[in-house]
Motif scaffolding. Sequence first.
Motif, PDB file in Angstrom:
ATOM      1  N   LYS A 171      23.568  31.474  44.730  1.00 12.36           N
ATOM      2  CA  LYS A 171      24.624  32.134  45.494  1.00 12.36           C
ATOM      3  C   LYS A 171      25.348  33.117  44.575  1.00 12.36           C
ATOM      4  CE  LYS A 171      25.356  28.367  48.802  1.00 12.36           C
ATOM      5  NZ  LYS A 171      24.929  29.142  49.977  1.00 12.36           N
ATOM      6  N   ALA A 172      25.441  34.366  45.006  1.00 10.21           N
ATOM      7  CA  ALA A 172      26.028  35.414  44.174  1.00 10.21           C
ATOM      8  C   ALA A 172      27.006  36.250  45.002  1.00 10.21           C
ATOM      9  CB  ALA A 172      24.931  36.301  43.596  1.00 10.21           C
ATOM     10  N   GLN A 173      27.741  37.092  44.299  1.00 12.48           N
ATOM     11  CA  GLN A 173      28.683  37.997  44.947  1.00 12.48           C
ATOM     12  C   GLN A 173      28.259  39.437  44.649  1.00 12.48           C
ATOM     13  OE1 GLN A 173      30.153  35.581  42.562  1.00 12.48           O
ATOM     14  NE2 GLN A 173      29.836  34.179  44.282  1.00 12.48           N
ATOM     15  N   PRO A 174      28.506  40.348  45.605  1.00  7.93           N
ATOM     16  CA  PRO A 174      28.163  41.752  45.337  1.00  7.93           C
ATOM     17  C   PRO A 174      29.013  42.309  44.208  1.00  7.93           C
ATOM     18  CG  PRO A 174      29.420  41.536  47.370  1.00  7.93           C
ATOM     19  CD  PRO A 174      29.075  40.148  46.934  1.00  7.93           C
ATOM     20  N   ARG A 175      28.473  43.291  43.499  1.00 11.58           N
ATOM     21  CA  ARG A 175      29.167  43.896  42.353  1.00 11.58           C
ATOM     22  C   ARG A 175      29.287  45.398  42.607  1.00 11.58           C
ATOM     23  NH1 ARG A 175      26.865  45.431  37.166  1.00 11.58           N
ATOM     24  NH2 ARG A 175      24.868  44.667  37.969  1.00 11.58           N
ATOM     25  N   SER A 176      30.502  45.901  42.429  1.00 12.89           N
ATOM     26  CA  SER A 176      30.731  47.323  42.717  1.00 12.89           C
ATOM     27  C   SER A 176      31.200  48.109  41.509  1.00 12.89           C
ATOM     28  CB  SER A 176      31.770  47.464  43.843  1.00 12.89           C
ATOM     29  OG  SER A 176      32.991  46.828  43.480  1.00 12.89           O
ATOM     30  N   GLU A 177      31.560  47.430  40.435  1.00 11.61           N
ATOM     31  CA  GLU A 177      32.006  48.118  39.224  1.00 11.61           C
ATOM     32  C   GLU A 177      30.950  47.930  38.142  1.00 11.61           C
ATOM     33  OE1 GLU A 177      35.932  47.108  38.032  1.00 11.61           O
ATOM     34  OE2 GLU A 177      36.748  47.182  40.070  1.00 11.61           O
ATOM     35  N   PHE A 178      30.686  48.992  37.386  1.00 16.46           N
ATOM     36  CA  PHE A 178      29.575  48.972  36.446  1.00 16.46           C
ATOM     37  C   PHE A 178      30.028  49.452  35.070  1.00 16.46           C
ATOM     38  CE2 PHE A 178      28.223  50.039  40.757  1.00 16.46           C
ATOM     39  CZ  PHE A 178      27.431  48.943  41.048  1.00 16.46           C
ATOM     40  N   GLY A 179      29.088  49.467  34.139  1.00 15.28           N
ATOM     41  CA  GLY A 179      29.397  49.909  32.789  1.00 15.28           C
ATOM     42  C   GLY A 179      29.470  48.728  31.832  1.00 15.28           C
ATOM     43  N   SER A 180      29.306  49.045  30.544  1.00 15.05           N
ATOM     44  CA  SER A 180      29.291  47.989  29.526  1.00 15.05           C
ATOM     45  C   SER A 180      30.630  47.268  29.435  1.00 15.05           C
ATOM     46  CB  SER A 180      28.912  48.580  28.163  1.00 15.05           C
ATOM     47  OG  SER A 180      29.789  49.626  27.809  1.00 15.05           O
ATOM     48  N   ARG A 181      31.725  48.003  29.603  1.00 16.49           N
ATOM     49  CA  ARG A 181      33.035  47.357  29.528  1.00 16.49           C
ATOM     50  C   ARG A 181      33.214  46.346  30.652  1.00 16.49           C
ATOM     51  NH1 ARG A 181      38.298  51.085  29.089  1.00 16.49           N
ATOM     52  NH2 ARG A 181      37.261  51.470  27.076  1.00 16.49           N
ATOM     53  N   GLU A 182      32.813  46.727  31.868  1.00 15.79           N
ATOM     54  CA  GLU A 182      32.914  45.814  32.999  1.00 15.79           C
ATOM     55  C   GLU A 182      32.001  44.611  32.813  1.00 15.79           C
ATOM     56  OE1 GLU A 182      33.833  44.083  36.677  1.00 15.79           O
ATOM     57  OE2 GLU A 182      34.880  45.518  35.389  1.00 15.79           O
ATOM     58  N   SER A 183      30.808  44.829  32.260  1.00 20.85           N
ATOM     59  CA  SER A 183      29.884  43.718  32.018  1.00 20.85           C
ATOM     60  C   SER A 183      30.470  42.732  31.023  1.00 20.85           C
ATOM     61  CB  SER A 183      28.540  44.254  31.508  1.00 20.85           C
ATOM     62  OG  SER A 183      27.903  45.035  32.495  1.00 20.85           O
ATOM     63  N   ARG A 184      31.095  43.253  29.983  1.00 22.45           N
ATOM     64  CA  ARG A 184      31.732  42.357  29.003  1.00 22.45           C
ATOM     65  C   ARG A 184      32.868  41.566  29.645  1.00 22.45           C
ATOM     66  NH1 ARG A 184      30.889  46.846  25.489  1.00 22.45           N
ATOM     67  NH2 ARG A 184      33.028  47.570  25.863  1.00 22.45           N
ATOM     68  N   ARG A 185      33.620  42.239  30.524  1.00 18.77           N
ATOM     69  CA  ARG A 185      34.719  41.543  31.203  1.00 18.77           C
ATOM     70  C   ARG A 185      34.185  40.415  32.074  1.00 18.77           C
ATOM     71  NH1 ARG A 185      37.052  40.841  35.751  1.00 18.77           N
ATOM     72  NH2 ARG A 185      35.490  42.087  36.866  1.00 18.77           N
ATOM     73  N   LEU A 186      33.101  40.690  32.777  1.00 28.35           N
ATOM     74  CA  LEU A 186      32.499  39.661  33.621  1.00 28.35           C
ATOM     75  C   LEU A 186      32.056  38.460  32.793  1.00 28.35           C
ATOM     76  CD1 LEU A 186      30.277  41.627  36.191  1.00 28.35           C
ATOM     77  CD2 LEU A 186      32.295  40.234  36.686  1.00 28.35           C
TER      78      LEU A 186
END
Length: 234
Positions: free
Chosen positions: A9-24
């Motif tokens: 089970k996953a959620q859609p992702r709308s923000e991208f980029g390395s900074r956002e990935s690190r935040r996730l």
Amino acid sequence: MAQDRLTLKAQPRSEFGSRESRRLRRAGFIPGVIYGGGEEARPFQVSERDARNILVHGGALFDVEIEGSDAVPAVIKEQQRDPVRGDLIHLDLQEVNLNVAIQAEVAIELVGTDDAPGVKEGGVLEHVTHQVTIEALPTAIPESIPADVSGMAINDTLTLADVTAPEGVEFVLAEDQSLEDITIATLSPPRVEEEPQPEVEEEAELVGEEAEAAEEAPAEDAGGDDSGGGDSEE
């Protein structure tokens, strides 16, 4: 069949980029993308715990349910890991049609290692090829393929030609490659540890130094006597 598969089970992702990935990742989520199904690639995010569970227990085929969409069957296309820590940092999935054969990488598992005559004699069993490419319907893709090494003697080699593909599974080979060309395992003679050689050079050097010291000592004594003799004559 779907009820027999695990569901991620996953959620859609709308923000991208390395900074956002690190935040996730700091928040305990793994970014990912699912491809196929006649649609554009769909980015998603999933909890690290759920991703780890599907990798360990999901098998080759599982369902993916992105919030707001129906569950679809999928296989792992690629998992990216941190080169130092080995942590999962990104997950690529491939939606599949259950009625169309696909290619996949499957692990080769050695079985019967303790029974191999060569192993009992102290030989060294080396697992050379750990994964092979197979083609099968998604529902027929095995988690692993067993390779029986129980009959291997010292100096034996087990190739993919000696491995039986499960029903409905075909091995995929490169051009001009045969099953015999792919080595799965080898059994080498026992490794003989060489006894450390006596440090002859060091001993010889030490003897030489002692001899040199012994030669220098009388010379110093003789020099002292000559000096003393000269004083007495004066």
